[in-house]
Design a protein around this motif. Structure first.
Motif, PDB file in Angstrom:
ATOM      1  N   THR A  50     -74.663 -24.042 -16.034  1.00  0.00           N
ATOM      2  CA  THR A  50     -75.317 -23.515 -14.828  1.00  0.00           C
ATOM      3  C   THR A  50     -76.794 -23.870 -14.795  1.00  0.00           C
ATOM      4  O   THR A  50     -77.331 -24.255 -13.751  1.00  0.00           O
ATOM      5  N   VAL A  51     -77.475 -23.756 -15.935  1.00  0.00           N
ATOM      6  CA  VAL A  51     -78.909 -24.067 -15.984  1.00  0.00           C
ATOM      7  C   VAL A  51     -79.152 -25.534 -15.652  1.00  0.00           C
ATOM      8  O   VAL A  51     -80.040 -25.866 -14.859  1.00  0.00           O
ATOM      9  N   VAL A  52     -78.367 -26.423 -16.249  1.00  0.00           N
ATOM     10  CA  VAL A  52     -78.543 -27.859 -15.983  1.00  0.00           C
ATOM     11  C   VAL A  52     -78.303 -28.160 -14.503  1.00  0.00           C
ATOM     12  O   VAL A  52     -79.100 -28.853 -13.852  1.00  0.00           O
ATOM     13  N   ALA A  53     -77.207 -27.640 -13.955  1.00  0.00           N
ATOM     14  CA  ALA A  53     -76.890 -27.903 -12.551  1.00  0.00           C
ATOM     15  C   ALA A  53     -77.951 -27.320 -11.626  1.00  0.00           C
ATOM     16  O   ALA A  53     -78.390 -27.974 -10.669  1.00  0.00           O
TER      17      ALA A  53
ATOM     18  N   LEU B 103     -80.340 -29.626  -9.197  1.00  0.00           N
ATOM     19  CA  LEU B 103     -80.158 -29.466  -7.759  1.00  0.00           C
ATOM     20  C   LEU B 103     -81.357 -28.779  -7.105  1.00  0.00           C
ATOM     21  O   LEU B 103     -81.800 -29.174  -6.023  1.00  0.00           O
ATOM     22  N   ALA B 104     -81.884 -27.739  -7.743  1.00  0.00           N
ATOM     23  CA  ALA B 104     -83.023 -27.021  -7.171  1.00  0.00           C
ATOM     24  C   ALA B 104     -84.265 -27.895  -7.141  1.00  0.00           C
ATOM     25  O   ALA B 104     -85.062 -27.822  -6.195  1.00  0.00           O
TER      26      ALA B 104
ATOM     27  N   VAL C 235     -69.206 -22.070 -13.742  1.00  0.00           N
ATOM     28  CA  VAL C 235     -70.431 -22.854 -13.570  1.00  0.00           C
ATOM     29  C   VAL C 235     -70.672 -23.158 -12.099  1.00  0.00           C
ATOM     30  O   VAL C 235     -71.788 -22.996 -11.583  1.00  0.00           O
ATOM     31  N   ILE C 236     -69.625 -23.575 -11.409  1.00  0.00           N
ATOM     32  CA  ILE C 236     -69.764 -23.905  -9.979  1.00  0.00           C
ATOM     33  C   ILE C 236     -70.103 -22.665  -9.170  1.00  0.00           C
ATOM     34  O   ILE C 236     -70.994 -22.689  -8.304  1.00  0.00           O
TER      35      ILE C 236
ATOM     36  N   ILE D 189     -85.121 -20.223 -16.674  1.00  0.00           N
ATOM     37  CA  ILE D 189     -84.997 -18.843 -17.159  1.00  0.00           C
ATOM     38  C   ILE D 189     -84.261 -17.978 -16.143  1.00  0.00           C
ATOM     39  O   ILE D 189     -83.375 -17.186 -16.494  1.00  0.00           O
ATOM     40  N   PHE D 190     -84.631 -18.125 -14.872  1.00  0.00           N
ATOM     41  CA  PHE D 190     -83.984 -17.358 -13.800  1.00  0.00           C
ATOM     42  C   PHE D 190     -82.484 -17.648 -13.758  1.00  0.00           C
ATOM     43  O   PHE D 190     -81.654 -16.731 -13.695  1.00  0.00           O
ATOM     44  N   SER D 191     -82.115 -18.926 -13.843  1.00  0.00           N
ATOM     45  CA  SER D 191     -80.699 -19.308 -13.798  1.00  0.00           C
ATOM     46  C   SER D 191     -79.951 -18.810 -15.020  1.00  0.00           C
ATOM     47  O   SER D 191     -78.813 -18.339 -14.912  1.00  0.00           O
ATOM     48  N   ALA D 192     -80.586 -18.924 -16.191  1.00  0.00           N
ATOM     49  CA  ALA D 192     -79.917 -18.511 -17.425  1.00  0.00           C
ATOM     50  C   ALA D 192     -79.643 -17.015 -17.440  1.00  0.00           C
ATOM     51  O   ALA D 192     -78.553 -16.577 -17.824  1.00  0.00           O
ATOM     52  N   ILE D 193     -80.625 -16.221 -17.016  1.00  0.00           N
ATOM     53  CA  ILE D 193     -80.447 -14.769 -17.030  1.00  0.00           C
ATOM     54  C   ILE D 193     -79.337 -14.350 -16.073  1.00  0.00           C
ATOM     55  O   ILE D 193     -78.470 -13.527 -16.414  1.00  0.00           O
ATOM     56  N   LEU D 194     -79.326 -14.927 -14.868  1.00  0.00           N
ATOM     57  CA  LEU D 194     -78.284 -14.564 -13.901  1.00  0.00           C
ATOM     58  C   LEU D 194     -76.910 -15.035 -14.359  1.00  0.00           C
ATOM     59  O   LEU D 194     -75.918 -14.306 -14.215  1.00  0.00           O
TER      60      LEU D 194
END
Length: 276
Positions: free
Chosen positions: A81-84, A88-89, A143-144, A201-206
């Motif tokens: 998820t973090v990589v994607a 993308l962001a 992940v998606i 960090i935001f993506s990893a926590i969520l």
């Protein structure tokens, strides 16, 4: 009121706030270290008796449940998820910042509206879509699903960082013969390190703490993540509070470590690109 009194009052308020914020974590540690009979007594101690402290709960969680498998599954989902989300962001945020137009803004706002939709309303359509393409009960589906939820806000977060980077830096690079892609990679991207770190960090926590998708899209024990696994310590009539809090503390550890590792990225990117 004199300045030193104001300073003392400020520090007292900060200290009180820290105590309030960290007290739940402190109680988790007590619950994991003390026997249940002490915690469920009419007057549980705030300061634990040293003779009663033990680490049996931390060893017991691995005997009772496959916690290592839960942590591994959560790590896989979070990493993907973090990589994607970062990729993308970053691309979406740069496009919204540099290629601004009415159409681009309309697309950006439509992305942001996706973030306003509760996950409980998206889980059934995603379940049906993943079932149609054979992705149900796989970590890839998580992940998606997590990426769909996180990227819209992360893209706008990256847009704010790209907006703060002067366009003149890219124009100077173009004058020196750099293409837009090369100028983005060697000029803009280093300056956007704080934003990349924040998005990571935001993506990893969520992604690490996500429960709704992990509970619905995964069936069976092989793909259980740590958030879903923790629920298994709570039974219909009783709960193993010591094991639950011990497993909860183990699940928090990777996010604390990630923040420690990414904190230099948040700070170093503030000025590194400007001096190149």
């Amino acid at each position: 009121m004199t300045s030193w009194r104001m300073r003392v009052l400020r520090y007292m308020l900060i200290f009180a706030l820290i105590i309030v914020l960290l007290f739940p974590v402190y109680w988790m540690v007590l619950t994991a270290l003390l026997p249940t009979r002490i915690l469920l007594s009419p007057s549980p101690p705030l300061i634990p008796p040293m003779a009663e402290i033990n680490f049996d709960s931390f060893w017991r969680v691995f005997e009772l449940r496959p916690v290592e498998t839960w942590l591994a599954n959560s790590a896989i989902v979070t990493s993907g998820t973090v990589v994607a989300c970062v990729v993308l962001a970053t691309m979406a945020g740069y496009s919204l910042s540099r290629l601004a137009s009415k159409f681009a803004l309309a697309v950006g706002y439509s992305l942001f509206l996706v973030r306003l939709i509760p996950a409980t309303l998206l889980v059934i359509p995603l379940f049906m879509m993943f079932g149609a393409i054979g992705l149900n009960n796989t970590l890839r589906s998580l992940v998606i699903a997590n990426t769909v939820i996180i990227v819209p806000f992360a893209a706008w977060l990256m847009k704010s960082f790209f907006d703060s980077i002067p366009v003149e830096l890219e124009e100077a690079a173009h004058a020196d013969g750099c293409s837009r892609l090369r100028a983005f990679l060697i000029i803009v991207l280093p300056l956007a390190k704080p934003g990349i770190g924040a998005v990571a960090i935001f993506s990893a926590i969520l992604a690490w703490g996500e429960f709704t998708f992990a509970r619905t899209l995964i069936q069976g024990d092989a793909g259980v993540t740590v958030t879903v696994g923790l629920v298994s310590f709570v039974g219909e009539y009783t709960a193993d509070w010591g094991a639950l809090m011990a497993a909860g503390l183990l699940s928090v550890g990777p996010m604390v470590l990630l923040f420690i590792l990414l904190e230099p990225l948040l700070i170093s990117g503030l000025t590194s690109g400007a001096v190149k």
